[in-house]
Design a protein around this motif. Structure first.
Motif, PDB file in Angstrom:
ATOM      1  N   TYR A 125       0.708  -1.288   0.269  1.00  0.00           N
ATOM      2  CA  TYR A 125      -0.046   0.064   0.063  1.00  0.00           C
ATOM      3  C   TYR A 125       0.998   1.229   0.086  1.00  0.00           C
ATOM      4  O   TYR A 125       0.675   2.232  -0.802  1.00  0.00           O
ATOM      5  N   PHE A 126       1.821   1.269   0.930  1.00  0.00           N
ATOM      6  CA  PHE A 126       2.769   2.599   1.063  1.00  0.00           C
ATOM      7  C   PHE A 126       3.623   2.634  -0.383  1.00  0.00           C
ATOM      8  O   PHE A 126       3.742   3.835  -0.661  1.00  0.00           O
ATOM      9  N   ILE A 129       0.681   4.329  -2.934  1.00  0.00           N
ATOM     10  CA  ILE A 129       0.022   5.361  -2.426  1.00  0.00           C
ATOM     11  C   ILE A 129       1.009   6.383  -1.970  1.00  0.00           C
ATOM     12  O   ILE A 129       0.783   7.643  -2.182  1.00  0.00           O
ATOM     13  N   HIS A 130       2.095   6.049  -1.336  1.00  0.00           N
ATOM     14  CA  HIS A 130       2.713   6.989  -0.520  1.00  0.00           C
ATOM     15  C   HIS A 130       4.462   6.612  -0.766  1.00  0.00           C
ATOM     16  O   HIS A 130       5.163   6.044   0.207  1.00  0.00           O
ATOM     17  N   TYR A 132       6.963   8.108  -1.544  1.00  0.00           N
ATOM     18  CA  TYR A 132       8.206   8.711  -0.641  1.00  0.00           C
ATOM     19  C   TYR A 132       8.359   8.896   0.862  1.00  0.00           C
ATOM     20  O   TYR A 132       9.075   9.488   1.363  1.00  0.00           O
ATOM     21  N   HIS A 133       7.284   8.063   1.240  1.00  0.00           N
ATOM     22  CA  HIS A 133       7.300   7.834   2.610  1.00  0.00           C
ATOM     23  C   HIS A 133       8.296   6.946   3.459  1.00  0.00           C
ATOM     24  O   HIS A 133       8.821   6.355   2.716  1.00  0.00           O
ATOM     25  N   SER A 136       8.231   3.377   3.021  1.00  0.00           N
ATOM     26  CA  SER A 136       8.394   2.632   1.471  1.00  0.00           C
ATOM     27  C   SER A 136       9.906   2.495   1.358  1.00  0.00           C
ATOM     28  O   SER A 136      10.339   2.035   0.478  1.00  0.00           O
ATOM     29  N   SER A 210      -6.855  -0.915   2.391  1.00  0.00           N
ATOM     30  CA  SER A 210      -5.686  -0.907   1.557  1.00  0.00           C
ATOM     31  C   SER A 210      -6.056  -1.240  -0.014  1.00  0.00           C
ATOM     32  O   SER A 210      -5.809  -0.547  -0.847  1.00  0.00           O
ATOM     33  N   ARG A 213      -8.130   1.677  -1.312  1.00  0.00           N
ATOM     34  CA  ARG A 213      -7.337   2.874  -1.768  1.00  0.00           C
ATOM     35  C   ARG A 213      -6.506   2.363  -2.735  1.00  0.00           C
ATOM     36  O   ARG A 213      -6.328   3.480  -3.815  1.00  0.00           O
ATOM     37  N   TYR A 217      -6.839   4.471  -6.783  1.00  0.00           N
ATOM     38  CA  TYR A 217      -5.442   4.962  -7.262  1.00  0.00           C
ATOM     39  C   TYR A 217      -5.496   4.437  -8.656  1.00  0.00           C
ATOM     40  O   TYR A 217      -4.961   5.316  -9.466  1.00  0.00           O
TER      41      TYR A 217
END
Length: 323
Positions: A125-126, A129-130, A132-133, A136, A210, A213, A217
């Protein structure tokens, strides 16, 4: 859910509902568990071989998948003793210490499998969706620490089982069960019950979130960017399906059994029927060890590529080469 319940009668006395064994259900359980052992053992040995000897580059999600393999071996060690017990008419012959250890390993497997399934799904999921977190971009060291902390938390939640003697005598038969009849439920078993239900519902909500989302996306992406997202949603979908198939039936039937026991204590026949179904559903929880290799396949492109390039799966004109 337990082996009996209290039915009010005259005065202050109570009697326990007789728990009726189902020979057809027992035979079905034996067949299911034997199949789980055969498929799970072969699949996880193959997966372990790939992770240890064929995986050239390691990433954080590979660490999590390897821990799922390790958790599965707890089931593969424990279930043969459950099969032996079923064959002997639910008679446990291995003593109190191994009874507690056996049920502890099964409980730890369930908790660890759920935890690492959820971690793998959230990692996918990260990544989508994210991207650059920091999650990740988790390093191998951080993944190792997270895995270690997960094991500590899982074992800490299940250790209370060892504070109670889980070997129960029913006439001349010794039964080894964590879900059983207690006139007063011990604290350790209460914790076990709570964890059994809570550890399903919270991860299940996270898996559904998850999946939703990532699906939303995906609809917003251009065609050239959809391939990577499709792989992620496929991985989360497979995890969600395995999770639901293996763990939801026992949770639902367990809730229903507790509901009947507490609100309708005189409905012994209905309670026993639901208890029998619950016991069969418990055997489905061991199925995750046989289905987890599908999660490895869909969650890791490296695992998938190694498996496809293996001589076990190369075809020639006349035959498929087998390992």
């Amino acid at each position: 859910m337990d082996s009996g319940t209290d039915t009010p009668i005259a005065g202050n006395e109570t009697k326990q509902c007789l728990f009726i064994e189902d020979d057809a259900g027992t035979l079905f359980s034996q067949m299911i568990m034997i199949a789980e052992i055969i498929v799970g053992l072969s699949g996880n040995i193959l997966a372990l071989w790939i992770f240890i000897f064929r995986m050239k580059f390691w990433k954080a999600h590979i660490i999590f998948l390897l821990n799922m393999v390790l958790a599965d071996f707890l089931v593969l060690i424990s279930v043969p003793f459950r099969i032996h017990t079923h064959i002997r008419g639910d008679y446990w012959v291995f003593g109190e210490v191994w009874c507690n250890a056996n049920l502890l390993m099964l409980a730890v497997n369930r908790s660890a499998s759920i935890a690492f399934m959820t971690i793998v799904a959230l990692d996918r999921y990260f990544k989508v969706i994210h991207p650059y977190h920091w999650i990740s971009r988790m390093t191998l060291t951080q993944a190792g620490w997270l895995s270690a902390l997960t094991w500590v938390a899982v074992i800490a939640l299940r250790i209370p089982l060892l504070t109670t003697n889980l070997l129960h005598n029913d006439g001349n038969v010794s039964q080894c069960r964590s879900f059983n009849y207690y006139s007063v439920i011990p604290v350790g078993v209460k914790i076990h019950y709570v964890v059994f239900f809570v550890e399903f519902f919270l991860p299940w909500v996270l898996l559904l979130f998850s999946s939703a989302r990532i699906a939303c996306y995906l609809n917003r992406q251009k065609k050239e960017a959809q391939k990577r997202v499709r792989r992620a949603i496929r991985a989360v979908a497979v995890i969600s399906m395995v999770f639901t198939l293996c763990f939801m039936p026992s949770v639902i039937t367990g809730v229903v059994a507790l509901f009947i026991r507490n609100l309708f204590p005189t409905k012994c026949e209905l309670y026993n029927r639901v208890s029998l179904v619950f016991r069969e559903c418990i055997n489905l929880t061991y199925l995750n060890s046989a289905l987890d290799p599908f999660i490895y396949f869909y969650s890791s492109s490296m695992f998938r590529n190694i498996l496809r390039s293996s001589n076990c799966f190369k075809k020639d004109v006349n035959q498929v080469h087998k390992c």
